[in-house]
Design a protein around this motif. Structure first.
Motif, mmCIF file in Angstrom:
data_model
loop_
_atom_site.group_PDB
_atom_site.id
_atom_site.type_symbol
_atom_site.label_atom_id
_atom_site.label_comp_id
_atom_site.label_asym_id
_atom_site.label_seq_id
_atom_site.Cartn_x
_atom_site.Cartn_y
_atom_site.Cartn_z
ATOM 1 N N UNK A 6 -25.963 60.117 -27.602
ATOM 2 C CA UNK A 6 -27.183 60.116 -26.795
ATOM 3 C C UNK A 6 -27.001 59.127 -25.653
ATOM 4 N N UNK A 7 -27.381 59.564 -24.467
ATOM 5 C CA UNK A 7 -27.305 58.701 -23.295
ATOM 6 C C UNK A 7 -28.579 58.873 -22.496
ATOM 7 N N UNK A 8 -28.721 58.093 -21.467
ATOM 8 C CA UNK A 8 -29.885 58.238 -20.599
ATOM 9 C C UNK A 8 -29.906 59.634 -19.984
ATOM 10 N N UNK A 9 -28.742 60.191 -19.731
ATOM 11 C CA UNK A 9 -28.663 61.510 -19.097
ATOM 12 C C UNK A 9 -29.171 62.631 -19.984
ATOM 13 N N UNK A 10 -29.053 62.495 -21.315
ATOM 14 C CA UNK A 10 -29.500 63.576 -22.181
ATOM 15 C C UNK A 10 -30.661 63.198 -23.104
ATOM 16 N N UNK A 50 -27.027 53.733 -27.897
ATOM 17 C CA UNK A 50 -26.251 52.529 -28.195
ATOM 18 C C UNK A 50 -25.270 52.178 -27.104
ATOM 19 N N UNK A 51 -24.063 52.686 -27.250
ATOM 20 C CA UNK A 51 -22.985 52.275 -26.350
ATOM 21 C C UNK A 51 -23.244 52.652 -24.897
ATOM 22 N N UNK A 52 -24.002 53.707 -24.649
ATOM 23 C CA UNK A 52 -24.278 54.071 -23.251
ATOM 24 C C UNK A 52 -25.379 53.207 -22.646
ATOM 25 N N UNK A 53 -26.102 52.474 -23.474
ATOM 26 C CA UNK A 53 -27.189 51.632 -22.975
ATOM 27 C C UNK A 53 -26.655 50.330 -22.376
ATOM 28 N N UNK A 54 -25.657 49.767 -23.010
ATOM 29 C CA UNK A 54 -25.100 48.488 -22.558
ATOM 30 C C UNK A 54 -23.625 48.679 -22.223
ATOM 31 N N UNK A 56 -32.993 51.987 -16.912
ATOM 32 C CA UNK A 56 -32.906 53.172 -17.755
ATOM 33 C C UNK A 56 -34.258 53.522 -18.368
ATOM 34 N N UNK A 57 -34.998 52.511 -18.792
ATOM 35 C CA UNK A 57 -36.332 52.762 -19.338
ATOM 36 C C UNK A 57 -37.269 53.326 -18.280
ATOM 37 N N UNK A 58 -37.131 52.864 -17.051
ATOM 38 C CA UNK A 58 -37.949 53.393 -15.955
ATOM 39 C C UNK A 58 -37.721 54.884 -15.765
ATOM 40 N N UNK A 59 -36.480 55.324 -15.922
ATOM 41 C CA UNK A 59 -36.181 56.760 -15.799
ATOM 42 C C UNK A 59 -36.938 57.546 -16.874
ATOM 43 N N UNK A 60 -36.923 57.046 -18.112
ATOM 44 C CA UNK A 60 -37.641 57.731 -19.195
ATOM 45 C C UNK A 60 -39.144 57.707 -18.959
ATOM 46 N N UNK A 61 -39.662 56.612 -18.405
ATOM 47 C CA UNK A 61 -41.088 56.540 -18.090
ATOM 48 C C UNK A 61 -41.462 57.573 -17.039
ATOM 49 N N UNK A 104 -40.110 60.348 -16.539
ATOM 50 C CA UNK A 104 -40.065 61.658 -17.196
ATOM 51 C C UNK A 104 -41.277 61.844 -18.121
ATOM 52 N N UNK A 105 -42.075 60.774 -18.297
ATOM 53 C CA UNK A 105 -43.226 60.843 -19.192
ATOM 54 C C UNK A 105 -42.861 60.781 -20.658
ATOM 55 N N UNK A 106 -41.718 60.193 -20.970
ATOM 56 C CA UNK A 106 -41.228 60.149 -22.332
ATOM 57 C C UNK A 106 -41.403 58.796 -23.011
ATOM 58 N N UNK A 107 -41.991 57.853 -22.312
ATOM 59 C CA UNK A 107 -42.299 56.542 -22.907
ATOM 60 C C UNK A 107 -43.743 56.221 -22.672
#
Length: 91
Positions: free
Chosen positions: A38-42, A57-61, A81-86, A88-91
């Motif tokens: 799992x990465x920010x991209x998927x 995990x490893x893709x986060x840091x 990375x969290x901003x990207x998920x926000x 997208x409305x996922x956080x």
């Protein structure tokens, strides 16, 4: 752990290592968290397809930043990375 084992064991949350169609997740009667690969991209794709969470995990840091103890840069990367998920409305 595959979906059949999740049904038999009746876990509330089960980690699996691959993307599974939403109808299979619903049929299992459990909540699933995707981990491994799992990465920010998927991450958004997993969350949009029925997973209740993702383990990044490893893709986060970035390893080199961790080894150099560049905590401020690591924090900045994670916030971005969290901003990207926000967005997208996922956080």
């Amino acid at each position: 752990m595959d979906i059949m084992k999740a049904i038999v064991l009746k876990h509330k949350i089960v980690a699996i290592l691959r993307n599974v169609p939403e109808k299979e997740l619903q049929a299992a009667g459990a909540d699933f968290v995707a981990v491994g690969g799992v990465s920010l991209k998927n991450a958004a794709e997993y969350l949009k397809n029925g997973f209740v969470g993702v383990g990044i995990g490893s893709s986060l840091v970035k390893e080199e930043l961790f080894l150099q103890k560049k905590w401020e840069l690591i924090s900045t990367d994670i916030k971005e990375q969290l901003d990207v998920l926000k967005k997208e409305g996922l956080l």
